[in-house]
Structures are given as C-alpha cells and as structure tokens.
Design an enzyme around this catalytic site. Structure first.
Site, PDB file in Angstrom:
ATOM      1  N   ASP A 101       0.827  -1.199   0.000  1.00 14.82           N
ATOM      2  CA  ASP A 101       0.000   0.000   0.000  1.00 14.82           C
ATOM      3  C   ASP A 101       0.865   1.254   0.000  1.00 14.82           C
ATOM      4  O   ASP A 101       2.049   1.222   0.363  1.00 14.82           O
ATOM      5  CB  ASP A 101      -0.903   0.019   1.234  1.00 14.82           C
ATOM      6  CG  ASP A 101      -1.925  -1.106   1.227  1.00 14.82           C
ATOM      7  OD1 ASP A 101      -2.182  -1.653   0.138  1.00 14.82           O
ATOM      8  OD2 ASP A 101      -2.447  -1.430   2.309  1.00 14.82           O
ATOM      9  N   LEU A 102       0.255   2.370  -0.327  1.00 18.62           N
ATOM     10  CA  LEU A 102       0.939   3.659  -0.391  1.00 18.62           C
ATOM     11  C   LEU A 102       1.694   3.972   0.894  1.00 18.62           C
ATOM     12  O   LEU A 102       2.841   4.437   0.865  1.00 18.62           O
ATOM     13  CB  LEU A 102      -0.088   4.761  -0.691  1.00 18.62           C
ATOM     14  CG  LEU A 102       0.433   6.196  -0.766  1.00 18.62           C
ATOM     15  CD1 LEU A 102       1.296   6.398  -1.996  1.00 18.62           C
ATOM     16  CD2 LEU A 102      -0.738   7.183  -0.768  1.00 18.62           C
TER      17      LEU A 102
END
Length: 230
Positions: A101-102
């Site tokens: 994820d970011l």
C-alpha cells in the site's frame, strides 16, 4: 540473433525503429556499417549504435526498501511510483512482485522475469510474507489463536488462511501470512477491533529485507537469493 532484434532488446526500440536507425547508418557491426536488419549476429560480434556499444540486458532481480508515499505500479496520476526511485535502463520492462500500500514500507521485489514473480505472488505457491505491525490498541493474547484459526474479513465468504501472530509488546506485533487479499493485514486487525497505525514488510519467503538498505534504496539480488524462489 537478428541485428534488429538485438537492437530492440538492448534499447527498447521497436522493430520498425531499429530498422530505421540501421537505414540511417547509425549502427555498426565490428566497425562496419550495418545494412541489413536481418543480419544474423554471432556471439563475438560488437554492435554499436550512434557510437555506443550495445549490451544485452539479462533478467533482473532487485530488492527495494520501499518508503511510504510511493505506489507499486508502473504509473499513477496522483502518486510517485517506486520506479521513480530507480536509475536503471529499460525501466518499462520491470514490474513489482505484488504490491504494498501507499503508506506501507518494507521489502519489495522487482523483476522482469514473469515466471519468477509468479512463483512468489501466485496464491497456489503459498509464499509467506512477514509484517511488523504497530497498532492503536493493545493486542490481546487471544488474538494469536484467532489468527491461527483464520479470520473472517468483512465482505468475504471464507476465512483467511492460518496466520502466525507474534506479540512483541502491547502495541506491536509480527504477522506472517501466506496469501494476499486486499489490504489483508489491516482488515485482519480491524476484524478483531483494532487499527493498524503503521505497517512494514520485513520478509518475503526466506528473504529478509537487507538491513543496509535505507528507505528508497535498492540492490540486485545475489544468485543464491534469486534461487530461494526457484
């Protein structure tokens, strides 16, 4: 190998573009101007394009310490991708093995070998990934058995596969999972009423993140490390 294919493999040019630079007299083979795109090269031939010797790029296997704020994608309109951190030729041929994820940090593998990456990311190979998790609330001891039995995630119809949870302190744990459902780690803790505040992937299979890699840095894997996933 044909001359035009060799040029394509070294530069990323299309076959038609390779033919064009040959016709423009920008390519030499062993010091002589090349005239035919279909020329069959020998292993000892020296090919130069616009004065620079061309070298074939073999399959690449890379470990990166992903920082937060970057996505594991080739392009994105809103965020920088991990490839913006790399200084490598023919970046468009590389892909990440799965995604983080970011806001998640940690080990990411990058390659242009599709078969190798499939053995890591395909669910049927059950490649384990270990995450260090920082949590908003204390983790109860009972969570160890819950995770080992499988968690029913919101919106899912089947339990997660058994996972190993090691509680390091009330707000920190190590979690090892062998599947990759959407936002799985965060959703597993949400299912027991907790919230992940920070997430860091420490290991993929038997390969840990190199402690010498700072966030944003990367290195090529050794042959022994590549073989861990053969």
């Amino acid at each position: 190998m044909r001359l035009d294919k060799f040029i394509c493999d070294c530069t990323g040019l299309t076959r038609s573009q390779a033919g064009k630079v040959i016709r423009q007299k920008l390519v030499t083979v062993n010091g002589e101007l090349a005239k035919q795109p279909a020329l069959q090269l020998k292993a000892t031939d020296k090919v130069c394009f616009d004065g620079e010797e061309l070298q074939l790029i073999g399959l690449r296997y890379i470990m990166m310490h992903k920082p937060a704020g970057y996505i594991c994608s080739t392009e994105d309109p809103d965020h920088e991708t991990v490839f913006a951190l790399m200084d490598e030729p023919l970046l468009e041929r590389l892909h990440t093995v799965g995604r983080l994820d970011l806001d998640t940090t940690g080990i990411v593998l990058i390659t242009d070998d599709g078969q190798w990456s499939h053995k890591i990311s395909s669910p049927k190979h059950h490649c384990a990934k270990t995450y260090r998790v920082w949590l908003a609330d204390p983790v109860p001891e009972s969570a160890i058995a819950q995770f080992a039995e499988g968690i029913m995630l919101r919106g899912e119809k089947t339990l997660t596969k058994p996972a190993e949870l090691v509680i390091l302190d009330p707000h920190q744990a190590l979690l090892t999972i062998s599947e990759g459902r959407y936002h799985q780690v965060k959703r597993m803790f949400a299912a027991i009423g907790n919230k992940v505040e920070k997430l860091h992937r420490e290991q993929i299979g038997d390969l840990p993140l190199d402690p010498d890699l700072a966030e944003g840095e990367y290195r090529y894997l050794t042959p022994e490390e590549v073989a861990l996933f053969r």
